[in-house]
Write a protein that holds these residues in place. Structure first.
Motif, PDB file in Angstrom:
ATOM      1  N   VAL A  50       1.050  -1.145   0.168  1.00 38.79           N
ATOM      2  CA  VAL A  50       0.098   0.249  -0.081  1.00 38.79           C
ATOM      3  C   VAL A  50       0.942   1.314   0.123  1.00 38.79           C
ATOM      4  O   VAL A  50       0.806   2.166  -0.739  1.00 38.79           O
ATOM      5  N   LEU A  51       1.907   1.175   0.972  1.00 34.03           N
ATOM      6  CA  LEU A  51       2.758   2.436   0.892  1.00 34.03           C
ATOM      7  C   LEU A  51       3.581   2.718  -0.530  1.00 34.03           C
ATOM      8  O   LEU A  51       3.461   3.669  -0.803  1.00 34.03           O
ATOM      9  N   TRP A  52       3.756   1.529  -0.995  1.00 36.44           N
ATOM     10  CA  TRP A  52       4.452   1.768  -2.351  1.00 36.44           C
ATOM     11  C   TRP A  52       3.696   2.251  -3.303  1.00 36.44           C
ATOM     12  O   TRP A  52       3.984   3.121  -4.111  1.00 36.44           O
ATOM     13  N   GLU A  53       2.617   1.809  -3.487  1.00 33.18           N
ATOM     14  CA  GLU A  53       1.304   2.274  -4.225  1.00 33.18           C
ATOM     15  C   GLU A  53       1.308   3.773  -4.140  1.00 33.18           C
ATOM     16  O   GLU A  53       1.084   4.440  -5.137  1.00 33.18           O
ATOM     17  N   GLU A  54       1.043   4.263  -2.751  1.00 32.07           N
ATOM     18  CA  GLU A  54       0.706   5.706  -2.665  1.00 32.07           C
ATOM     19  C   GLU A  54       2.012   6.526  -2.827  1.00 32.07           C
ATOM     20  O   GLU A  54       1.956   7.422  -3.392  1.00 32.07           O
ATOM     21  N   MET A  55       3.099   6.008  -2.563  1.00 34.51           N
ATOM     22  CA  MET A  55       4.574   6.642  -2.848  1.00 34.51           C
ATOM     23  C   MET A  55       4.931   6.882  -4.457  1.00 34.51           C
ATOM     24  O   MET A  55       5.330   7.879  -4.856  1.00 34.51           O
ATOM     25  N   ARG A  56       4.245   5.747  -5.237  1.00 35.32           N
ATOM     26  CA  ARG A  56       4.849   5.751  -6.520  1.00 35.32           C
ATOM     27  C   ARG A  56       3.999   6.978  -7.157  1.00 35.32           C
ATOM     28  O   ARG A  56       4.482   7.655  -8.176  1.00 35.32           O
ATOM     29  N   VAL A  67      -3.552   6.658   3.746  1.00 35.26           N
ATOM     30  CA  VAL A  67      -2.813   5.718   3.718  1.00 35.26           C
ATOM     31  C   VAL A  67      -3.079   4.703   4.665  1.00 35.26           C
ATOM     32  O   VAL A  67      -3.257   3.418   4.492  1.00 35.26           O
ATOM     33  N   GLN A  68      -3.161   4.940   5.847  1.00 39.31           N
ATOM     34  CA  GLN A  68      -3.689   4.167   7.050  1.00 39.31           C
ATOM     35  C   GLN A  68      -4.908   3.619   6.727  1.00 39.31           C
ATOM     36  O   GLN A  68      -4.885   2.131   7.083  1.00 39.31           O
ATOM     37  N   GLU A  69      -5.853   4.178   6.198  1.00 41.41           N
ATOM     38  CA  GLU A  69      -7.163   3.400   6.015  1.00 41.41           C
ATOM     39  C   GLU A  69      -6.947   2.541   4.713  1.00 41.41           C
ATOM     40  O   GLU A  69      -7.349   1.280   4.764  1.00 41.41           O
ATOM     41  N   ARG A  70      -6.167   2.780   3.603  1.00 40.26           N
ATOM     42  CA  ARG A  70      -5.808   1.799   2.723  1.00 40.26           C
ATOM     43  C   ARG A  70      -5.101   0.564   3.283  1.00 40.26           C
ATOM     44  O   ARG A  70      -5.387  -0.637   2.702  1.00 40.26           O
ATOM     45  N   VAL A  71      -4.070   0.755   4.160  1.00 37.89           N
ATOM     46  CA  VAL A  71      -3.637  -0.289   4.661  1.00 37.89           C
ATOM     47  C   VAL A  71      -4.314  -1.389   5.769  1.00 37.89           C
ATOM     48  O   VAL A  71      -4.611  -2.302   5.625  1.00 37.89           O
ATOM     49  N   GLU A  76      -7.716  -6.072   5.772  1.00 37.08           N
ATOM     50  CA  GLU A  76      -8.828  -6.796   6.002  1.00 37.08           C
ATOM     51  C   GLU A  76      -9.367  -7.643   4.888  1.00 37.08           C
ATOM     52  O   GLU A  76      -9.726  -9.055   4.993  1.00 37.08           O
ATOM     53  N   VAL A  77      -8.945  -7.323   3.637  1.00 39.69           N
ATOM     54  CA  VAL A  77      -9.040  -8.141   2.371  1.00 39.69           C
ATOM     55  C   VAL A  77      -8.230  -9.371   2.610  1.00 39.69           C
ATOM     56  O   VAL A  77      -8.460 -10.486   2.204  1.00 39.69           O
ATOM     57  N   ASP A  78      -6.965  -9.192   3.084  1.00 41.71           N
ATOM     58  CA  ASP A  78      -6.008 -10.368   3.133  1.00 41.71           C
ATOM     59  C   ASP A  78      -6.292 -11.333   4.198  1.00 41.71           C
ATOM     60  O   ASP A  78      -6.335 -12.476   4.058  1.00 41.71           O
ATOM     61  N   LYS A  79      -7.055 -10.786   5.374  1.00 43.27           N
ATOM     62  CA  LYS A  79      -7.542 -11.529   6.383  1.00 43.27           C
ATOM     63  C   LYS A  79      -8.750 -12.422   5.864  1.00 43.27           C
ATOM     64  O   LYS A  79      -8.793 -13.697   6.179  1.00 43.27           O
ATOM     65  N   LEU A  80      -9.671 -11.845   5.300  1.00 45.10           N
ATOM     66  CA  LEU A  80     -10.593 -12.589   4.395  1.00 45.10           C
ATOM     67  C   LEU A  80     -10.336 -13.617   3.534  1.00 45.10           C
ATOM     68  O   LEU A  80     -10.847 -14.737   3.422  1.00 45.10           O
TER      69      LEU A  80
END
Length: 98
Positions: A50-56, A67-71, A76-80
């Motif tokens: 997520v940080l890489w996507e944001e910084m890019r 960024v924190q919300e995206r993380v 949550e997606v990974d957990k599901l």
């Protein structure tokens, strides 16, 4: 004499059984530890992704709340996704068992 030998054999078998139980418990504990480490790694990879996507896309200012919300959402997606895989594995084990 035979009775004594039989008792010795039974005692040896009990000792082997207890060793197997101990090893089984250790294997279970190690599997849980590996699972926890995999989850931690997945969280770190998610955060980095997520940080890489944001910084890019942004050179200068980054909205940290966004960024924190995206993380959090990515976690949550990974957990599901992980829960889905665990349920699929559980269903396969039940299918194999029965």
């Amino acid at each position: 004499q035979n009775e004594k030998e039989l008792q010795d054999v039974v005692k040896q078998q009990e000792e082997k059984m207890f060793q197997l139980i101990d090893k089984s418990g250790e294997v279970t504990r190690l599997k849980a530890e590996v699972s926890q480490l995999k989850r931690s790694l997945q969280h770190a990879e998610t955060e980095a992704r997520v940080l890489w996507e944001e910084m890019r896309g942004k050179e200068h200012q980054v909205d940290t709340a966004y960024v924190q919300e995206r993380v959090m959402l990515r976690r949550e997606v990974d957990k599901l996704r992980l829960l889905l895989l665990e349920k699929k594995d559980e269903n396969l084990q039940l299918t194999d068992k029965y």
